[in-house]
Design a protein around this motif. Structure first.
Motif, PDB file in Angstrom:
ATOM      1  N   UNK A 159       0.843  -1.194   0.000  1.00  0.00           N
ATOM      2  CA  UNK A 159       0.000   0.000   0.000  1.00  0.00           C
ATOM      3  C   UNK A 159       0.879   1.245   0.000  1.00  0.00           C
ATOM      4  N   UNK A 160       0.327   2.317  -0.543  1.00  0.00           N
ATOM      5  CA  UNK A 160       1.060   3.575  -0.611  1.00  0.00           C
ATOM      6  C   UNK A 160       1.136   4.217   0.773  1.00  0.00           C
ATOM      7  N   UNK A 161       2.230   4.926   1.018  1.00  0.00           N
ATOM      8  CA  UNK A 161       2.431   5.572   2.303  1.00  0.00           C
ATOM      9  C   UNK A 161       2.104   7.057   2.187  1.00  0.00           C
ATOM     10  N   UNK A 162       1.395   7.561   3.167  1.00  0.00           N
ATOM     11  CA  UNK A 162       1.106   8.991   3.255  1.00  0.00           C
ATOM     12  C   UNK A 162       2.116   9.604   4.224  1.00  0.00           C
ATOM     13  N   UNK A 163       3.064  10.337   3.693  1.00  0.00           N
ATOM     14  CA  UNK A 163       4.154  10.847   4.524  1.00  0.00           C
ATOM     15  C   UNK A 163       3.681  11.837   5.580  1.00  0.00           C
ATOM     16  N   UNK A 164       2.498  12.406   5.393  1.00  0.00           N
ATOM     17  CA  UNK A 164       1.977  13.331   6.394  1.00  0.00           C
ATOM     18  C   UNK A 164       1.672  12.614   7.701  1.00  0.00           C
ATOM     19  N   UNK A 165       1.430  11.306   7.620  1.00  0.00           N
ATOM     20  CA  UNK A 165       1.088  10.528   8.806  1.00  0.00           C
ATOM     21  C   UNK A 165       2.309   9.947   9.515  1.00  0.00           C
ATOM     22  N   UNK A 166       3.500  10.075   8.914  1.00  0.00           N
ATOM     23  CA  UNK A 166       4.706   9.448   9.459  1.00  0.00           C
ATOM     24  C   UNK A 166       5.351  10.368  10.497  1.00  0.00           C
ATOM     25  N   UNK A 167       5.540   9.845  11.705  1.00  0.00           N
ATOM     26  CA  UNK A 167       6.154  10.611  12.787  1.00  0.00           C
ATOM     27  C   UNK A 167       7.661  10.385  12.852  1.00  0.00           C
ATOM     28  N   UNK A 168       8.068   9.137  12.680  1.00  0.00           N
ATOM     29  CA  UNK A 168       9.494   8.781  12.719  1.00  0.00           C
ATOM     30  C   UNK A 168       9.734   7.604  11.789  1.00  0.00           C
ATOM     31  N   UNK A 169      11.003   7.450  11.365  1.00  0.00           N
ATOM     32  CA  UNK A 169      11.414   6.278  10.595  1.00  0.00           C
ATOM     33  C   UNK A 169      12.723   5.769  11.171  1.00  0.00           C
ATOM     34  N   UNK A 170      12.804   4.429  11.354  1.00  0.00           N
ATOM     35  CA  UNK A 170      13.996   3.802  11.920  1.00  0.00           C
ATOM     36  C   UNK A 170      14.438   2.666  10.995  1.00  0.00           C
ATOM     37  N   UNK A 171      15.665   2.695  10.574  1.00  0.00           N
ATOM     38  CA  UNK A 171      16.211   1.673   9.673  1.00  0.00           C
ATOM     39  C   UNK A 171      16.574   0.403  10.436  1.00  0.00           C
ATOM     40  N   UNK A 172      16.309  -0.759   9.835  1.00  0.00           N
ATOM     41  CA  UNK A 172      16.646  -2.039  10.471  1.00  0.00           C
ATOM     42  C   UNK A 172      18.124  -2.076  10.833  1.00  0.00           C
ATOM     43  N   UNK A 173      18.405  -2.350  12.098  1.00  0.00           N
ATOM     44  CA  UNK A 173      19.789  -2.452  12.542  1.00  0.00           C
ATOM     45  C   UNK A 173      20.103  -3.779  13.191  1.00  0.00           C
ATOM     46  N   UNK A 174      19.056  -4.548  13.512  1.00  0.00           N
ATOM     47  CA  UNK A 174      19.235  -5.840  14.151  1.00  0.00           C
ATOM     48  C   UNK A 174      17.897  -6.323  14.682  1.00  0.00           C
ATOM     49  N   UNK A 175      17.881  -7.511  15.249  1.00  0.00           N
ATOM     50  CA  UNK A 175      16.625  -8.054  15.761  1.00  0.00           C
ATOM     51  C   UNK A 175      16.889  -8.932  16.972  1.00  0.00           C
ATOM     52  N   UNK A 176      15.846  -9.061  17.789  1.00  0.00           N
ATOM     53  CA  UNK A 176      15.883  -9.927  18.968  1.00  0.00           C
ATOM     54  C   UNK A 176      14.595 -10.735  18.972  1.00  0.00           C
ATOM     55  N   UNK A 177      14.711 -12.034  19.131  1.00  0.00           N
ATOM     56  CA  UNK A 177      13.544 -12.907  19.166  1.00  0.00           C
ATOM     57  C   UNK A 177      13.434 -13.550  20.534  1.00  0.00           C
ATOM     58  N   UNK A 178      12.275 -13.422  21.136  1.00  0.00           N
ATOM     59  CA  UNK A 178      12.062 -14.020  22.451  1.00  0.00           C
ATOM     60  C   UNK A 178      11.400 -15.390  22.359  1.00  0.00           C
ATOM     61  N   UNK A 179      11.066 -15.804  21.122  1.00  0.00           N
ATOM     62  CA  UNK A 179      10.483 -17.128  20.891  1.00  0.00           C
ATOM     63  C   UNK A 179      11.202 -17.800  19.734  1.00  0.00           C
ATOM     64  N   UNK A 180      11.159 -19.130  19.719  1.00  0.00           N
ATOM     65  CA  UNK A 180      11.745 -19.861  18.600  1.00  0.00           C
ATOM     66  C   UNK A 180      10.955 -19.594  17.324  1.00  0.00           C
ATOM     67  N   UNK A 181      11.677 -19.591  16.189  1.00  0.00           N
ATOM     68  CA  UNK A 181      10.987 -19.491  14.910  1.00  0.00           C
ATOM     69  C   UNK A 181      10.140 -20.743  14.714  1.00  0.00           C
ATOM     70  N   UNK A 182       8.901 -20.535  14.305  1.00  0.00           N
ATOM     71  CA  UNK A 182       8.003 -21.665  14.086  1.00  0.00           C
ATOM     72  C   UNK A 182       8.090 -22.124  12.632  1.00  0.00           C
TER      73      UNK A 182
END
Length: 252
Positions: free
Chosen positions: A203-226
Motif C-alpha cells: 500500500x502507498x504511504x502517506x508521509x503526512x502521517x509518518x512521525x518517525x522512521x527507523x532503519x533495520x539495525x538488528x533483531x531480537x527474538x524471544x520465541x523460537x521461529x516456528x
C-alpha cells in the motif's frame, strides 16, 4: 525553569564564553541574561528561540532534559526542532538502546516526543551498534516473517526521507501504530510499503502521517521461529485465491 537555568549555565561553560558575550549575541543586557541563568525570571518564547539557535540545541532539550547527563556531541537533532534524541552511552562507551515494550507500544505514539517518557524506558547495549541513535520496537503479526509476536526490531534513526533506500526494511511510526515494512521507492509521490508475506497487499504511504522512521539495525527474538507446515501455506493460498476472485468481481 530550574532545568532551563542549569542547562544554559552548563552550555555556556562548555562553550567557554562569558555572560556578557552571550548577552551581546542575544541582543540583551547582561543583567537580563543573568536573571535567566539564576532562575529569577523566565524567558519569553522569542528569547528561547534565540537561545536555541545560539547553542544549537532544541528548545525541548533546553527546558525539559537535564543535558548535564549527556555529552553534547551525543545528541541527535530531529527535524523541525520538535525534540532531541540523547544518545546514552554506558561505561564501556556502548550506546544504550531504549526498548519500547509490547504492552506499552501504543503509549509510544503519544510519548515519542516526551523526553521524560523516553528517559523512563528500559535500555540495553549491543557492542556492534555504536554509530547513530538506536531504539528497539516490538513486532506483532505474521506480515514480516520470520519475525512475529515476541520479536523486537532494533532501528537506527533516519533523519530524512531522502535517506531511505528502496528494498530495505524500516520501522515506520505513524499515528496508527508501529509498522515494520519493506520500503519501495516507486518514483514521484507513490512510495510503497510492502510486507514480505505475500498474503498482505502493498500500500502507498502517506508521509503526512509518518512521525518517525527507523532503519533495520538488528533483531531480537524471544520465541523460537516456528516452522510453517504445508497445511498452513495451503490455507493462506486459499484465502489469497479468494481475495483475488473477489477483487475481480468488484472490478467487473
Amino acid at each position: 525553569m530550574s532545568i532551563f537555568s542549569d542547562n544554559i549555565r552548563c552550555l555556556r561553560a562548555k562553550k567557554g564564553v562569558s555572560q556578557q558575550k552571550i548577552a551581546d549575541a542575544l541582543i540583551m543586557t547582561r543583567a537580563r541574561y543573568v536573571s535567566y541563568e539564576d532562575g529569577r525570571s523566565e524567558p519569553p518564547i522569542e528569547i528561547l528561540i534565540r537561545l536555541s539557535s545560539y547553542f544549537k540545541i532544541s528548545i525541548d532539550l533546553l527546558v525539559a532534559v537535564d543535558i548535564r547527563k549527556y555529552s553534547i556531541d551525543n545528541i541527535t537533532n530531529l527535524p523541525d526542532n520538535r525534540i532531541v534524541l540523547p544518545i546514552k552511552v554506558g561505561e564501556n562507551n556502548e550506546n544504550k538502546i531504549e526498548i519500547v515494550p509490547h504492552r506499552g507500544k501504543m503509549g509510544y505514539l503519544v510519548g515519542y516526543s516526551d523526553p521524560e517518557y523516553i528517559e523512563n524506558l528500559q535500555h540495553m547495549s549491543l557492542p556492534f551498534l555504536r554509530n547513530g541513535k538506536y531504539r528497539a520496537f516490538p513486532v506483532e503479526g505474521d506480515s514480516m516473517p520470520p519475525y512475529n509476536n515476541g520479536s523486537y526490531i532494533i532501528g537506527k534513526y533516519v533523519e530524512k526521507k531522502e535517506d531511505l533506500k528502496s528494498g530495505k526494511t524500516y520501522i515506520f511510526i505513524t499515528g496508527d501504530g508501529i509498522l515494520y515494512k519493506r520500503y519501495l521507492k516507486e518514483g514521484g509521490l507513490n512510495d510503497v510499503l510492502k510486507s514480505d508475506n505475500t498474503f498482505y497487499k502493498p500500500y502507498e504511504i502517506n508521509w503526512k502521517d509518518v512521525l518517525e522512521v527507523w532503519e533495520f539495525g538488528g533483531s531480537i527474538n524471544t520465541k523460537e521461529f516456528e516452522t510453517q507446515t504445508s497445511e498452513h501455506f495451503e490455507i493462506k493460498n486459499m484465502f489469497e485465491i479468494l481475495r483475488n476472485e473477489i477483487q475481480l468481481i468488484r472490478n467487473q
